[in-house]
Design a protein around this motif. Sequence first.
Motif, PDB file in Angstrom:
ATOM      1  N   SER A   1     -12.992   8.364  18.092  1.00  0.00           N
ATOM      2  CA  SER A   1     -14.440   8.575  18.000  1.00  0.00           C
ATOM      3  C   SER A   1     -15.158   7.413  17.324  1.00  0.00           C
ATOM      4  CB  SER A   1     -14.722   9.867  17.234  1.00  0.00           C
ATOM      5  OG  SER A   1     -14.276   9.758  15.891  1.00  0.00           O
ATOM      6  N   GLY A   2     -14.397   6.404  16.839  1.00  0.00           N
ATOM      7  CA  GLY A   2     -15.002   5.253  16.178  1.00  0.00           C
ATOM      8  C   GLY A   2     -15.102   5.392  14.673  1.00  0.00           C
ATOM      9  N   ARG A   3     -14.666   6.537  14.120  1.00  0.00           N
ATOM     10  CA  ARG A   3     -14.667   6.720  12.671  1.00  0.00           C
ATOM     11  C   ARG A   3     -13.488   5.961  12.070  1.00  0.00           C
ATOM     12  NH1 ARG A   3     -13.215  11.813  11.595  1.00  0.00           N
ATOM     13  NH2 ARG A   3     -13.775  11.537   9.389  1.00  0.00           N
ATOM     14  N   TRP A   4     -13.544   5.796  10.752  1.00  0.00           N
ATOM     15  CA  TRP A   4     -12.450   5.128  10.033  1.00  0.00           C
ATOM     16  C   TRP A   4     -11.815   6.114   9.071  1.00  0.00           C
ATOM     17  CZ3 TRP A   4     -10.921   0.567  11.784  1.00  0.00           C
ATOM     18  CH2 TRP A   4     -11.832  -0.219  12.491  1.00  0.00           C
ATOM     19  N   LEU A   5     -10.493   6.221   9.140  1.00  0.00           N
ATOM     20  CA  LEU A   5      -9.733   7.087   8.238  1.00  0.00           C
ATOM     21  C   LEU A   5      -8.864   6.209   7.338  1.00  0.00           C
ATOM     22  CD1 LEU A   5      -8.480   9.926  10.633  1.00  0.00           C
ATOM     23  CD2 LEU A   5     -10.413  10.008   9.049  1.00  0.00           C
ATOM     24  N   TRP A   6      -8.860   6.556   6.047  1.00  0.00           N
ATOM     25  CA  TRP A   6      -7.960   5.853   5.138  1.00  0.00           C
ATOM     26  C   TRP A   6      -6.537   6.391   5.341  1.00  0.00           C
ATOM     27  CZ3 TRP A   6      -8.450   1.588   2.402  1.00  0.00           C
ATOM     28  CH2 TRP A   6      -9.737   1.133   2.067  1.00  0.00           C
ATOM     29  N   VAL A   7      -5.599   5.477   5.514  1.00  0.00           N
ATOM     30  CA  VAL A   7      -4.196   5.865   5.666  1.00  0.00           C
ATOM     31  C   VAL A   7      -3.344   4.996   4.755  1.00  0.00           C
ATOM     32  CG1 VAL A   7      -4.493   6.606   8.063  1.00  0.00           C
ATOM     33  CG2 VAL A   7      -3.760   4.267   7.572  1.00  0.00           C
ATOM     34  N   GLU A   8      -2.217   5.578   4.350  1.00  0.00           N
ATOM     35  CA  GLU A   8      -1.201   4.805   3.641  1.00  0.00           C
ATOM     36  C   GLU A   8      -0.099   4.517   4.647  1.00  0.00           C
ATOM     37  OE1 GLU A   8       0.121   5.229  -0.689  1.00  0.00           O
ATOM     38  OE2 GLU A   8       1.641   6.355   0.448  1.00  0.00           O
ATOM     39  N   ALA A   9       0.152   3.237   4.884  1.00  0.00           N
ATOM     40  CA  ALA A   9       1.141   2.833   5.882  1.00  0.00           C
ATOM     41  C   ALA A   9       2.365   2.287   5.178  1.00  0.00           C
ATOM     42  CB  ALA A   9       0.546   1.776   6.811  1.00  0.00           C
ATOM     43  N   ILE A  10       3.529   2.859   5.496  1.00  0.00           N
ATOM     44  CA  ILE A  10       4.801   2.375   4.961  1.00  0.00           C
ATOM     45  C   ILE A  10       5.534   1.687   6.113  1.00  0.00           C
ATOM     46  CG2 ILE A  10       6.979   2.980   3.857  1.00  0.00           C
ATOM     47  CD1 ILE A  10       5.628   5.502   2.787  1.00  0.00           C
ATOM     48  N   ASN A  11       5.702   0.384   6.005  1.00  0.00           N
ATOM     49  CA  ASN A  11       6.334  -0.410   7.052  1.00  0.00           C
ATOM     50  C   ASN A  11       7.776  -0.723   6.678  1.00  0.00           C
ATOM     51  OD1 ASN A  11       3.949  -0.703   8.661  1.00  0.00           O
ATOM     52  ND2 ASN A  11       3.188  -2.182   7.153  1.00  0.00           N
ATOM     53  N   THR A  12       8.698  -0.459   7.597  1.00  0.00           N
ATOM     54  CA  THR A  12      10.121  -0.689   7.351  1.00  0.00           C
ATOM     55  C   THR A  12      10.739  -1.344   8.582  1.00  0.00           C
ATOM     56  OG1 THR A  12      10.191   1.347   6.027  1.00  0.00           O
ATOM     57  CG2 THR A  12      12.299   0.363   6.677  1.00  0.00           C
ATOM     58  N   VAL A  13      11.462  -2.426   8.364  1.00  0.00           N
ATOM     59  CA  VAL A  13      12.148  -3.097   9.465  1.00  0.00           C
ATOM     60  C   VAL A  13      13.274  -2.203   9.958  1.00  0.00           C
ATOM     61  CG1 VAL A  13      13.523  -5.103  10.144  1.00  0.00           C
ATOM     62  CG2 VAL A  13      11.551  -5.394   8.622  1.00  0.00           C
ATOM     63  N   ASP A  14      13.354  -2.028  11.276  1.00  0.00           N
ATOM     64  CA  ASP A  14      14.386  -1.200  11.889  1.00  0.00           C
ATOM     65  C   ASP A  14      15.743  -1.872  11.678  1.00  0.00           C
ATOM     66  OD1 ASP A  14      16.098   0.248  13.491  1.00  0.00           O
ATOM     67  OD2 ASP A  14      14.638   0.514  15.099  1.00  0.00           O
TER      68      ASP A  14
END
Length: 380
Positions: free
Chosen positions: A62-75
């Motif tokens: 819808s074009g809104r912005w949501l705050w997220v916590e992203a945890i990135n892990t190499v496979d």
Amino acid sequence: MILEVDDLVLQVLGFAREDMVGHRSTDFIHADDHEQAFSSWVRMLGDPQKPYTIQVRHRTASGRWLWVEAINTVDTGDEASVETELTLIDRPADDRTTVSSQLLRHLAEALPFGIAQIDSDRAIVFSNGKLDDVCGQANGDHLDDRFGLIVATDLPVLDAAVKSVLAGDDSEIELSLSHPHRGVRRCAIILSALVGRSGYGTTGALLCVTDITDDARQRAEIIRRAVQDGLTACLNRAAILDVLTTAVAGCTDAAGVAVLFFDLDRFKQINDTHGHAAGDHLLVAVGERLRDGSRDADVGRLGGDEFLVIARGVPSAEQADRLGQRLAQKVRRPVKLRDTVIRPAISVGVAWSADPAADASSLVAQADAAMYRAKRRGAS
């Protein structure tokens, strides 16, 4: 590049799978958070055994912005892939940040020059209203769109400067654009690289665009006055002698330089008989005829009724002599002075050299001496 997303991500964000798969992850992250995302990604690739967590704004369907916590892990099974776990978080707006952003925007709109912030793909992240006014283009989210009115010959200048600043090198350029309401305008652009706080690479650039048309005209007029004779519009003495010095340095065996020294005969008599205004009119006519007859040469007025013509690429002294005689004949055509018509009398002396080490002053002296010999022989 996003390879796969699970159903819960699609449900929360409102996208269809094809809306996300195959697209860059940064397409869904707020531009203000790109720097943090890039920096975290680089650190993670440098230490693939350790997961890295960041908080960013993620775009929804819808074009809104949501705050997220992203945890990135190499496979661990495929080091070319990274798994990202998203968690919705609640981050209240920071009033201080909001006030600062509003203040900066008001400041940007009050500036007397255009501002454009671009990312590494030349997409415009921010611009103020003055940019539209200066560039004459209000539409377009890409630099090429907003600067689409730049004259074709200056496009390579802008392209090279943008490539340079996105590589981290600041620069300043000038170029012309065809404004839809003001005609051709001259603009100065200061390009400054934007480097992330992490110090990793250039994230984009800031362009400050100023209309300098009036300043450029004044500068051109100052330069013109510095090199031009005020009466005849020929080069003045200093300028024509500088031209000669440069021309001599570029001599070759096949392309020498001709120095043609012209002096009006009985010019004092014309002034005494018809007045100084008539004499000035004659000098203007002589200057015009010399310029018209030697379009590939430079014409200067040494002072009084003396003129110097510098011609490059003349292969022999004989051709230099022929050029001098042809120009003299052109000058000798009748000139109307007030209520009378006179046929100007002029003497010419010629010097020629193909030696790049020749002395420019000596060549002028040789041409001057040759002119006086012609005058004594009664040339007219």
